[in-house]
Motif scaffolding. Sequence first.
Motif, PDB file in Angstrom:
ATOM      1  N   LEU A   1       2.081  -2.282  -5.590  1.00 35.67           N
ATOM      2  CA  LEU A   1       1.710  -1.159  -5.496  1.00 35.67           C
ATOM      3  C   LEU A   1       0.244  -1.521  -6.253  1.00 35.67           C
ATOM      4  O   LEU A   1      -0.870  -0.538  -5.904  1.00 35.67           O
ATOM      5  CB  LEU A   1       2.707   0.030  -5.720  1.00 35.67           C
ATOM      6  CG  LEU A   1       3.615   0.235  -4.394  1.00 35.67           C
ATOM      7  CD1 LEU A   1       4.783   0.896  -5.307  1.00 35.67           C
ATOM      8  CD2 LEU A   1       3.205   1.246  -3.249  1.00 35.67           C
ATOM      9  N   ARG A   2      -0.259  -1.751  -7.889  1.00 35.28           N
ATOM     10  CA  ARG A   2      -0.774  -2.030  -8.679  1.00 35.28           C
ATOM     11  C   ARG A   2      -1.951  -2.879  -7.887  1.00 35.28           C
ATOM     12  O   ARG A   2      -3.371  -1.764  -8.426  1.00 35.28           O
ATOM     13  CB  ARG A   2      -0.791  -1.782  -9.508  1.00 35.28           C
ATOM     14  CG  ARG A   2       0.851  -0.946 -10.789  1.00 35.28           C
ATOM     15  CD  ARG A   2       1.224  -1.274 -11.720  1.00 35.28           C
ATOM     16  NE  ARG A   2       1.881  -0.834 -12.726  1.00 35.28           N
ATOM     17  CZ  ARG A   2       1.586   0.394 -13.513  1.00 35.28           C
ATOM     18  NH1 ARG A   2       0.464   0.839 -13.177  1.00 35.28           N
ATOM     19  NH2 ARG A   2       2.727   1.258 -13.578  1.00 35.28           N
TER      20      ARG A   2
ATOM     21  N   ASP B   1       0.833  -1.176  -0.142  1.00 35.85           N
ATOM     22  CA  ASP B   1      -0.138  -0.034  -0.143  1.00 35.85           C
ATOM     23  C   ASP B   1       0.772   1.381  -0.062  1.00 35.85           C
ATOM     24  O   ASP B   1       0.515   1.867  -0.266  1.00 35.85           O
ATOM     25  CB  ASP B   1      -0.663   0.481   1.757  1.00 35.85           C
ATOM     26  CG  ASP B   1      -1.997  -1.316   1.324  1.00 35.85           C
ATOM     27  OD1 ASP B   1      -2.799  -0.923   0.785  1.00 35.85           O
ATOM     28  OD2 ASP B   1      -1.741  -2.480   1.400  1.00 35.85           O
TER      29      ASP B   1
ATOM     30  N   LEU C   1       6.193  -1.302  -7.858  1.00 40.02           N
ATOM     31  CA  LEU C   1       5.335  -1.809  -8.830  1.00 40.02           C
ATOM     32  C   LEU C   1       4.418  -2.387  -8.797  1.00 40.02           C
ATOM     33  O   LEU C   1       3.087  -2.254  -8.622  1.00 40.02           O
ATOM     34  CB  LEU C   1       6.193  -0.966  -9.897  1.00 40.02           C
ATOM     35  CG  LEU C   1       5.601   0.852  -9.946  1.00 40.02           C
ATOM     36  CD1 LEU C   1       6.188   0.921 -11.414  1.00 40.02           C
ATOM     37  CD2 LEU C   1       4.877   1.180  -9.888  1.00 40.02           C
TER      38      LEU C   1
ATOM     39  N   ILE D   1       2.478  10.124  -5.750  1.00 35.82           N
ATOM     40  CA  ILE D   1       4.083   9.541  -5.462  1.00 35.82           C
ATOM     41  C   ILE D   1       4.965  11.075  -5.329  1.00 35.82           C
ATOM     42  O   ILE D   1       4.673  12.077  -6.559  1.00 35.82           O
ATOM     43  CB  ILE D   1       5.219   9.054  -7.445  1.00 35.82           C
ATOM     44  CG1 ILE D   1       6.224   8.985  -6.394  1.00 35.82           C
ATOM     45  CG2 ILE D   1       4.806   9.416  -8.672  1.00 35.82           C
ATOM     46  CD1 ILE D   1       6.898   8.511  -7.523  1.00 35.82           C
TER      47      ILE D   1
ATOM     48  N   THR E   1      -3.447   6.992 -12.802  1.00 38.57           N
ATOM     49  CA  THR E   1      -4.134   5.485 -12.208  1.00 38.57           C
ATOM     50  C   THR E   1      -3.553   5.740 -10.671  1.00 38.57           C
ATOM     51  O   THR E   1      -3.718   7.430 -10.750  1.00 38.57           O
ATOM     52  CB  THR E   1      -2.269   4.904 -12.061  1.00 38.57           C
ATOM     53  OG1 THR E   1      -1.740   5.751 -11.337  1.00 38.57           O
ATOM     54  CG2 THR E   1      -1.700   4.249 -13.654  1.00 38.57           C
TER      55      THR E   1
ATOM     56  N   THR F   1       0.009  15.126  -6.524  1.00 40.99           N
ATOM     57  CA  THR F   1       0.986  13.835  -6.846  1.00 40.99           C
ATOM     58  C   THR F   1       2.175  14.437  -7.383  1.00 40.99           C
ATOM     59  O   THR F   1       1.439  16.077  -7.848  1.00 40.99           O
ATOM     60  CB  THR F   1       0.457  12.959  -7.288  1.00 40.99           C
ATOM     61  OG1 THR F   1       1.408  11.783  -7.674  1.00 40.99           O
ATOM     62  CG2 THR F   1      -0.363  13.131  -8.962  1.00 40.99           C
TER      63      THR F   1
ATOM     64  N   THR G   1      11.507   0.757  -6.611  1.00 42.37           N
ATOM     65  CA  THR G   1      10.053   1.022  -7.356  1.00 42.37           C
ATOM     66  C   THR G   1      10.049  -0.243  -7.857  1.00 42.37           C
ATOM     67  O   THR G   1       8.542  -0.168  -7.804  1.00 42.37           O
ATOM     68  CB  THR G   1      10.355   2.406  -8.085  1.00 42.37           C
ATOM     69  OG1 THR G   1      10.374   3.206  -6.662  1.00 42.37           O
ATOM     70  CG2 THR G   1       9.066   2.829  -8.043  1.00 42.37           C
TER      71      THR G   1
ATOM     72  N   LEU H   1       2.917   7.501 -14.438  1.00 42.48           N
ATOM     73  CA  LEU H   1       1.638   6.788 -13.988  1.00 42.48           C
ATOM     74  C   LEU H   1       0.569   8.123 -13.511  1.00 42.48           C
ATOM     75  O   LEU H   1       0.033   7.710 -12.754  1.00 42.48           O
ATOM     76  CB  LEU H   1       2.432   6.625 -12.137  1.00 42.48           C
ATOM     77  CG  LEU H   1       2.861   5.784 -11.769  1.00 42.48           C
ATOM     78  CD1 LEU H   1       4.109   5.780 -10.783  1.00 42.48           C
ATOM     79  CD2 LEU H   1       3.572   4.447 -12.493  1.00 42.48           C
TER      80      LEU H   1
ATOM     81  N   ILE I   1      -2.166   5.993  -8.304  1.00 36.24           N
ATOM     82  CA  ILE I   1      -0.916   5.754  -7.756  1.00 36.24           C
ATOM     83  C   ILE I   1      -0.013   7.097  -7.294  1.00 36.24           C
ATOM     84  O   ILE I   1      -0.026   7.803  -8.126  1.00 36.24           O
ATOM     85  CB  ILE I   1       0.185   4.763  -8.017  1.00 36.24           C
ATOM     86  CG1 ILE I   1      -0.180   3.499  -8.189  1.00 36.24           C
ATOM     87  CG2 ILE I   1       1.783   5.635  -7.275  1.00 36.24           C
ATOM     88  CD1 ILE I   1       0.862   3.021  -9.393  1.00 36.24           C
TER      89      ILE I   1
ATOM     90  N   PRO J   1      -2.483   3.050  -3.310  1.00 34.05           N
ATOM     91  CA  PRO J   1      -1.277   2.873  -3.357  1.00 34.05           C
ATOM     92  C   PRO J   1      -1.060   4.673  -3.298  1.00 34.05           C
ATOM     93  O   PRO J   1      -0.582   5.130  -3.779  1.00 34.05           O
ATOM     94  CB  PRO J   1      -0.431   2.575  -4.720  1.00 34.05           C
ATOM     95  CG  PRO J   1      -1.234   2.539  -5.687  1.00 34.05           C
ATOM     96  CD  PRO J   1      -2.725   3.040  -4.947  1.00 34.05           C
ATOM     97  N   ARG J   2       0.712   4.580  -2.647  1.00 28.64           N
ATOM     98  CA  ARG J   2       1.516   6.046  -2.321  1.00 28.64           C
ATOM     99  C   ARG J   2       2.849   5.539  -2.241  1.00 28.64           C
ATOM    100  O   ARG J   2       3.512   3.886  -1.797  1.00 28.64           O
ATOM    101  CB  ARG J   2       1.033   5.743  -1.011  1.00 28.64           C
ATOM    102  CG  ARG J   2      -0.388   6.188  -0.742  1.00 28.64           C
ATOM    103  CD  ARG J   2      -0.938   7.915  -1.609  1.00 28.64           C
ATOM    104  NE  ARG J   2      -2.662   7.784  -0.960  1.00 28.64           N
ATOM    105  CZ  ARG J   2      -3.688   7.763  -2.587  1.00 28.64           C
ATOM    106  NH1 ARG J   2      -3.083   6.909  -2.879  1.00 28.64           N
ATOM    107  NH2 ARG J   2      -5.011   7.615  -1.655  1.00 28.64           N
TER     108      ARG J   2
END
Length: 243
Positions: A129-130, A83, A126, A191, A187, A231, A122, A184, A189, A135-136
Amino acid sequence: MDEKRTALVTGANKGIGYEIAAGLGALGYRVGVGARDEARREEAVAGLREAGVDAFGVPMDVTDDASVTAAAELIAERYGRLDALVNNAGITGGPAQQPSTADLDVIRTVVETNVIGVVRVTNALLPLLRRAPSPRIVNVSSGVGSLTRQSGPGGETTTGPVAVAYAPSKTFLNAVTLQYVKELAGTNILINCACPGFVATDLNGFRGVRSPQQGAATAIRLATLPDGGPTGGFFEDAGVVPW
């Protein structure tokens, strides 16, 4: 299916990384303590568990492909997803960093850990995370990586230590982060980069003016952002850090 959120913090056996792990654990995360040294890693896990954190050790050298792959496999087998990833592991390269007398091998080593290591970790995580609902990714950067802060309004150089390996490695990390943001986009995610400030750790001979707990706060906040949060940003306690 296990709905408990899982986080991985690299370089989490001490200092800021340890406090990030502690803070995420206090918020209910199961936390992987990523660290190279087995004894220090297990000591950190024991300390976190004593404080009530659901912590587990993750053997990991961010400069080694096989080590990072094994770490990703460990998390996949145990928990199936990730996560939050906090890329905290980093090195300074030592105090002698005048550009004109730089040891090129030191620069390579710092970039290998602080930049390429983040990319390696990363990319390995990934896929996990996906699989997470929100996800962060947080890359722990530094104010010395800010080109704006490293130069005056007229282009003159500001005061501060010369660090031809460390400071540019954080600028490089910031730029790499933005490339992930582009890839990304669209998505779920999020970041971002976190600036912990001048924290007293063994990385700087404990010369910092902030505690590791204070330094961990921004990374914890970014690792737990709500959906729709920012993000592609660079943040510190006081707000946005200029690139």
